[in-house]
Design a protein around this motif. Structure first.
Motif, PDB file in Angstrom:
ATOM      1  N   GLU A 165      11.980 -88.672 110.888  1.00 45.54           N
ATOM      2  CA  GLU A 165      10.511 -88.669 110.823  1.00 45.54           C
ATOM      3  C   GLU A 165       9.981 -87.436 110.098  1.00 45.54           C
ATOM      4  O   GLU A 165       8.907 -87.474 109.507  1.00 45.54           O
ATOM      5  CB  GLU A 165       9.919 -88.783 112.231  1.00 45.54           C
ATOM      6  N   PHE A 166      10.746 -86.336 110.132  1.00 44.67           N
ATOM      7  CA  PHE A 166      10.363 -85.129 109.400  1.00 44.67           C
ATOM      8  C   PHE A 166      10.221 -85.422 107.909  1.00 44.67           C
ATOM      9  O   PHE A 166       9.350 -84.874 107.228  1.00 44.67           O
ATOM     10  CB  PHE A 166      11.406 -84.039 109.639  1.00 44.67           C
ATOM     11  N   THR A 167      11.069 -86.326 107.393  1.00 43.47           N
ATOM     12  CA  THR A 167      11.063 -86.614 105.955  1.00 43.47           C
ATOM     13  C   THR A 167      10.045 -87.679 105.560  1.00 43.47           C
ATOM     14  O   THR A 167       9.880 -87.974 104.374  1.00 43.47           O
ATOM     15  CB  THR A 167      12.442 -87.097 105.480  1.00 43.47           C
ATOM     16  N   TYR A 168       9.329 -88.242 106.540  1.00 47.80           N
ATOM     17  CA  TYR A 168       8.406 -89.333 106.221  1.00 47.80           C
ATOM     18  C   TYR A 168       7.376 -88.925 105.170  1.00 47.80           C
ATOM     19  O   TYR A 168       7.097 -89.668 104.228  1.00 47.80           O
ATOM     20  CB  TYR A 168       7.683 -89.805 107.496  1.00 47.80           C
ATOM     21  N   THR A 169       6.813 -87.748 105.324  1.00 48.61           N
ATOM     22  CA  THR A 169       5.767 -87.311 104.388  1.00 48.61           C
ATOM     23  C   THR A 169       6.302 -87.183 102.965  1.00 48.61           C
ATOM     24  O   THR A 169       5.569 -87.406 101.996  1.00 48.61           O
ATOM     25  CB  THR A 169       5.130 -85.973 104.861  1.00 48.61           C
ATOM     26  N   ILE A 170       7.610 -86.878 102.836  1.00 43.92           N
ATOM     27  CA  ILE A 170       8.208 -86.811 101.494  1.00 43.92           C
ATOM     28  C   ILE A 170       8.324 -88.212 100.907  1.00 43.92           C
ATOM     29  O   ILE A 170       8.074 -88.430  99.716  1.00 43.92           O
ATOM     30  CB  ILE A 170       9.596 -86.131 101.534  1.00 43.92           C
ATOM     31  N   LEU A 171       8.701 -89.184 101.735  1.00 46.39           N
ATOM     32  CA  LEU A 171       8.816 -90.554 101.246  1.00 46.39           C
ATOM     33  C   LEU A 171       7.458 -91.073 100.773  1.00 46.39           C
ATOM     34  O   LEU A 171       7.357 -91.752  99.745  1.00 46.39           O
ATOM     35  CB  LEU A 171       9.367 -91.471 102.338  1.00 46.39           C
ATOM     36  N   GLN A 172       6.410 -90.765 101.536  1.00 46.29           N
ATOM     37  CA  GLN A 172       5.099 -91.238 101.104  1.00 46.29           C
ATOM     38  C   GLN A 172       4.646 -90.489  99.850  1.00 46.29           C
ATOM     39  O   GLN A 172       3.993 -91.067  98.981  1.00 46.29           O
ATOM     40  CB  GLN A 172       4.058 -91.093 102.218  1.00 46.29           C
ATOM     41  N   ALA A 173       5.005 -89.227  99.743  1.00 44.26           N
ATOM     42  CA  ALA A 173       4.714 -88.478  98.519  1.00 44.26           C
ATOM     43  C   ALA A 173       5.429 -89.119  97.327  1.00 44.26           C
ATOM     44  O   ALA A 173       4.872 -89.220  96.226  1.00 44.26           O
ATOM     45  CB  ALA A 173       5.147 -87.020  98.681  1.00 44.26           C
ATOM     46  N   MET A 174       6.653 -89.569  97.576  1.00 41.74           N
ATOM     47  CA  MET A 174       7.429 -90.227  96.519  1.00 41.74           C
ATOM     48  C   MET A 174       6.739 -91.513  96.071  1.00 41.74           C
ATOM     49  O   MET A 174       6.757 -91.864  94.888  1.00 41.74           O
ATOM     50  CB  MET A 174       8.840 -90.523  97.033  1.00 41.74           C
ATOM     51  N   ASP A 175       6.101 -92.225  97.015  1.00 40.65           N
ATOM     52  CA  ASP A 175       5.348 -93.436  96.652  1.00 40.65           C
ATOM     53  C   ASP A 175       4.232 -93.108  95.662  1.00 40.65           C
ATOM     54  O   ASP A 175       4.075 -93.791  94.644  1.00 40.65           O
ATOM     55  CB  ASP A 175       4.713 -94.068  97.901  1.00 40.65           C
ATOM     56  N   PHE A 176       3.442 -92.102  95.986  1.00 41.00           N
ATOM     57  CA  PHE A 176       2.320 -91.724  95.126  1.00 41.00           C
ATOM     58  C   PHE A 176       2.844 -91.332  93.742  1.00 41.00           C
ATOM     59  O   PHE A 176       2.304 -91.768  92.710  1.00 41.00           O
ATOM     60  CB  PHE A 176       1.541 -90.578  95.765  1.00 41.00           C
ATOM     61  N   ASN A 177       3.894 -90.552  93.714  1.00 42.45           N
ATOM     62  CA  ASN A 177       4.467 -90.120  92.440  1.00 42.45           C
ATOM     63  C   ASN A 177       4.992 -91.308  91.638  1.00 42.45           C
ATOM     64  O   ASN A 177       4.803 -91.395  90.418  1.00 42.45           O
ATOM     65  CB  ASN A 177       5.587 -89.117  92.680  1.00 42.45           C
ATOM     66  N   HIS A 178       5.654 -92.253  92.316  1.00 42.85           N
ATOM     67  CA  HIS A 178       6.178 -93.448  91.639  1.00 42.85           C
ATOM     68  C   HIS A 178       5.034 -94.262  91.033  1.00 42.85           C
ATOM     69  O   HIS A 178       5.121 -94.713  89.880  1.00 42.85           O
ATOM     70  CB  HIS A 178       6.957 -94.309  92.638  1.00 42.85           C
ATOM     71  N   LEU A 179       3.968 -94.462  91.791  1.00 41.28           N
ATOM     72  CA  LEU A 179       2.840 -95.244  91.287  1.00 41.28           C
ATOM     73  C   LEU A 179       2.097 -94.489  90.184  1.00 41.28           C
ATOM     74  O   LEU A 179       1.555 -95.098  89.254  1.00 41.28           O
ATOM     75  CB  LEU A 179       1.887 -95.593  92.437  1.00 41.28           C
ATOM     76  N   TYR A 180       2.075 -93.169  90.273  1.00 42.12           N
ATOM     77  CA  TYR A 180       1.480 -92.339  89.219  1.00 42.12           C
ATOM     78  C   TYR A 180       2.256 -92.533  87.913  1.00 42.12           C
ATOM     79  O   TYR A 180       1.669 -92.696  86.837  1.00 42.12           O
ATOM     80  CB  TYR A 180       1.516 -90.877  89.648  1.00 42.12           C
ATOM     81  N   ASP A 181       3.588 -92.568  88.025  1.00 43.84           N
ATOM     82  CA  ASP A 181       4.442 -92.710  86.836  1.00 43.84           C
ATOM     83  C   ASP A 181       4.397 -94.117  86.248  1.00 43.84           C
ATOM     84  O   ASP A 181       4.349 -94.291  85.027  1.00 43.84           O
ATOM     85  CB  ASP A 181       5.901 -92.385  87.189  1.00 43.84           C
ATOM     86  N   HIS A 182       4.439 -95.140  87.108  1.00 45.05           N
ATOM     87  CA  HIS A 182       4.630 -96.504  86.630  1.00 45.05           C
ATOM     88  C   HIS A 182       3.338 -97.318  86.521  1.00 45.05           C
ATOM     89  O   HIS A 182       3.314 -98.349  85.835  1.00 45.05           O
ATOM     90  CB  HIS A 182       5.621 -97.235  87.541  1.00 45.05           C
ATOM     91  N   HIS A 183       2.280 -96.894  87.187  1.00 48.16           N
ATOM     92  CA  HIS A 183       1.027 -97.642  87.142  1.00 48.16           C
ATOM     93  C   HIS A 183      -0.170 -96.755  86.830  1.00 48.16           C
ATOM     94  O   HIS A 183      -1.311 -97.206  86.968  1.00 48.16           O
ATOM     95  CB  HIS A 183       0.798 -98.355  88.477  1.00 48.16           C
ATOM     96  N   ASN A 184       0.087 -95.513  86.414  1.00 49.22           N
ATOM     97  CA  ASN A 184      -0.988 -94.569  86.113  1.00 49.22           C
ATOM     98  C   ASN A 184      -1.983 -94.472  87.269  1.00 49.22           C
ATOM     99  O   ASN A 184      -3.194 -94.399  87.083  1.00 49.22           O
ATOM    100  CB  ASN A 184      -1.713 -94.967  84.817  1.00 49.22           C
ATOM    101  N   CYS A 185      -1.450 -94.472  88.504  1.00 48.53           N
ATOM    102  CA  CYS A 185      -2.281 -94.437  89.706  1.00 48.53           C
ATOM    103  C   CYS A 185      -2.808 -93.019  89.925  1.00 48.53           C
ATOM    104  O   CYS A 185      -2.024 -92.080  90.075  1.00 48.53           O
ATOM    105  CB  CYS A 185      -1.459 -94.896  90.914  1.00 48.53           C
ATOM    106  N   LYS A 186      -4.123 -92.863  89.995  1.00 48.00           N
ATOM    107  CA  LYS A 186      -4.737 -91.543  90.059  1.00 48.00           C
ATOM    108  C   LYS A 186      -5.306 -91.191  91.440  1.00 48.00           C
ATOM    109  O   LYS A 186      -5.712 -90.060  91.660  1.00 48.00           O
ATOM    110  CB  LYS A 186      -5.882 -91.455  89.033  1.00 48.00           C
TER     111      LYS A 186
END
Length: 419
Positions: A165-186
Motif C-alpha cells: 500500500e506504501f507504493t500505491y501513490t507511485i502506481l497512480q503517479a505512473m498512471d498520470f505519467n502514462h496518460l500524459y505520454d500517450h494521450h497528452n493528458c494535462k
C-alpha cells in the motif's frame, strides 16, 4: 458561462494545483483529462459520481475525458481514508469488477465524435511492467521523504502500512505519467482524498519530462448532508449504480427523499440543469416546499442519466401506484422493485386461497377472528381494492402475472403474497 466559473458556482472545486495556469490552458486549447476508480466492488455507488460527472462537464465544453478503471491499482489497495490494510482481491475478482464498472461508466459519457471519451485500464500497462523496470524507471524519481509527507501514508505509520500500500501513490503517479505520454493528458481530477495521489503524479511528470512540461490537478469536496449524516447511505447500505443491487425505483426514491436543506446543492453537483432553472427550483423550495419540485427534478435527472428513460418511467409509475394504493396495473417486475423490502409470504397450500386463512397464515392479522373483523370493517385491500366479504376466495385474477398478490391492512401495512 466559462467552465471553471460554472464548476465554482456548483461548489465542485475544492483544491487546484495551479488555478491561474489551468485557467490559461483551458482558454487556449481543448485538453485531455482523466479521473479513475478502483474496482474494489463490482459496482460503483453514488459517492463515486461527482468526479465522473465533472469529467462529463469538461466533455460538454469540448475537452476529451479519459475514464480510467484501475485493474492494477485495485489489486494493491489505496490507503486513503483507511486505518488498516485492505483485504487483497484476486485478479479474477478484480477483472470481473472492472467489467461491471466499465458498463456503468459507459452510460455517463459520449464515446463518439471529435472529443469522444476514452476508457482505459491501468492493468494494460502496469501489469506488464517487471519489478526492476518499476524500481529503476519510476521509483527512482519519487523520494521516500516525499511519500512520508503524504497524509494518506503519514496517518498510517502508527498503525502500520505494508510496502504494497506504501507504493500505491507511485502506481497512480505512473498512471498520470502514462496518460500524459500517450494521450497528452494535462489534468487529473478526483475526490478531495486523492490530493496526495494527484500531486504525486505531477511530481513524476515533472521529474520525467522537460521543465516546460506542465500538468494540473483538481479535487472535488466530499459530499455531505446538512444534518451531518453520511451522504449516500440508507438503512439498506450504499446506493449502488448496479440495478441488481439498488433497483431504479429505490435509486429514484433516494433522490426524491432528499431534504430541502440539501436538494439545491445536489442539483448543482449531480445534474446538468441550467443555472436559471436551478435558481427557479431554489425559489420553489423557499416558497412552495410542499410541491417538492426540486426533489422531483433531481430524482428524474439522475435516474435518467444512470438508468435510462424507460427505467425512470417505471420508477415514477411504481411511486405513483404506491402513493395512491392502486397497484393492480403494475407488472410483476415492477412489483419486485417496489415491494422489495416489504414483508412477504409464500402460499403453502390450497386452503390459503381463502382470504381469512391467508391473513392469519401470513400474520397480516393476528388471528382468524381478527381477520374476519378486518375484512368486514373495510381494513383489507387486495391489489388496491377493498373487500368486505369475509368468505372471499382469491381468484386467478387476483394473482398479478400468476406470481403476486398485494394485500394491504389499514393505510400502510403492505404484505407481498408470493405463489
Amino acid at each position: 458561462m466559462e467552465l471553471l466559473q460554472d464548476l465554482a458556482w456548483r461548489g465542485i472545486i475544492y483544491q487546484q494545483t495551479d488555478e491561474e495556469g489551468l485557467k490559461d490552458l483551458l482558454s487556449k486549447e481543448k485538453i485531455s483529462l482523466y479521473c479513475g476508480a478502483d474496482p474494489t466492488a463490482d459496482s460503483l455507488h453514488i459517492g463515486h459520481l461527482v468526479p465522473f460527472l465533472t469529467l462529463r462537464r469538461f466533455q460538454q465544453h469540448g475537452h476529451r475525458p479519459i475514464v480510467l478503471v484501475g485493474g492494477a491499482t485495485g489489486l494493491i489497495g489505496d490507503p486513503s481514508g483507511k486505518s488498516e490494510e485492505r483485504k487483497l482481491l484476486t485478479l479474477e475478482t478484480v477483472q470481473q469488477n472492472v467489467e461491471g464498472i466499465k458498463n456503468q461508466l459507459a452510460a455517463i459519457f459520449e464515446f463518439e465524435g471529435e472529443n469522444g471519451a476514452i476508457m482505459v485500464n491501468n492493468y494494460d500497462w502496469a501489469g506488464k511492467m517487471d519489478i526492476v523496470t518499476f524500481l529503476r524507471d519510476i521509483g527512482k524519481h519519487i523520494g521516500v521523504n516525499y511519500m512520508l509527507a503524504k497524509d494518506t501514508i503519514a496517518n498510517r505509520l502508527e498503525t502500520g502500512i505494508s510496502f504494497t500500500e506504501f507504493t500505491y501513490t507511485i502506481l497512480q503517479a505512473m498512471d498520470f505519467n502514462h496518460l500524459y505520454d500517450h494521450h497528452n493528458c494535462k489534468l487529473q481530477i478526483g475526490g478531495s482524498d486523492q490530493w496526495g495521489n494527484i500531486t504525486s503524479g505531477l511530481e513524476l511528470i515533472r521529474k520525467m519530462h522537460a521543465e516546460e512540461s506542465k500538468a494540473f490537478g483538481l479535487t472535488i469536496p466530499l459530499v455531505t448532508k446538512a444534518d451531518g449524516t453520511k451522504f449516500g447511505k440508507t438503512e439498506g447500505g450504499a446506493v449502488w449504480l448496479d440495478p441488481e443491487k439498488t433497483t431504479p425505483y429505490e435509486f429514484y426514491q433516494f433522490w426524491l427523499n432528499t431534504a430541502d436543506a440539501d436538494v439545491i446543492k445536489y442539483l448543482k453537483l449531480f445534474t446538468f440543469l441550467s443555472h436559471d432553472f436551478i435558481e427557479q427550483l431554489e425559489q420553489s423550495v423557499q416558497e412552495e416546499p410542499h410541491l417538492r419540485k426540486a426533489q422531483k427534478a433531481l430524482a428524474e435527472e439522475i435516474t435518467r442519466l444512470i438508468h435510462g428513460e424507460d427505467a425512470l418511467e417505471q420508477a415514477i409509475k411504481i411511486s405513483q401506484a404506491l402513493f395512491s394504493g392502486d397497484v393492480q396495473n403494475l407488472t410483476a417486475a415492477e412489483i419486485q422493485q417496489g415491494f422489495k423490502d416489504v414483508p412477504s409470504y409464500t402460499v403453502q397450500n390450497e386452503a390459503e386461497s381463502q382470504l381469512v386463512e391467508l391473513l392469519a397464515a401470513a400474520k397480516i392479522s393476528p388471528s382468524k377472528r381478527q381477520a374476519r373483523e378486518d375484512i368486514t370493517n373495510g381494513a383489507i385491500s387486495i391489489n388496491g381494492e377493498k373487500t368486505t366479504d369475509a368468505a372471499y376466495v382469491l381468484q386467478e385474477t387476483d394473482k398479478i402475472e400468476g406470481q403476486f398478490t398485494i394485500i394491504r391492512r389499514g393505510k400502510k401495512k403492505y404484505t407481498l403474497i408470493r405463489y
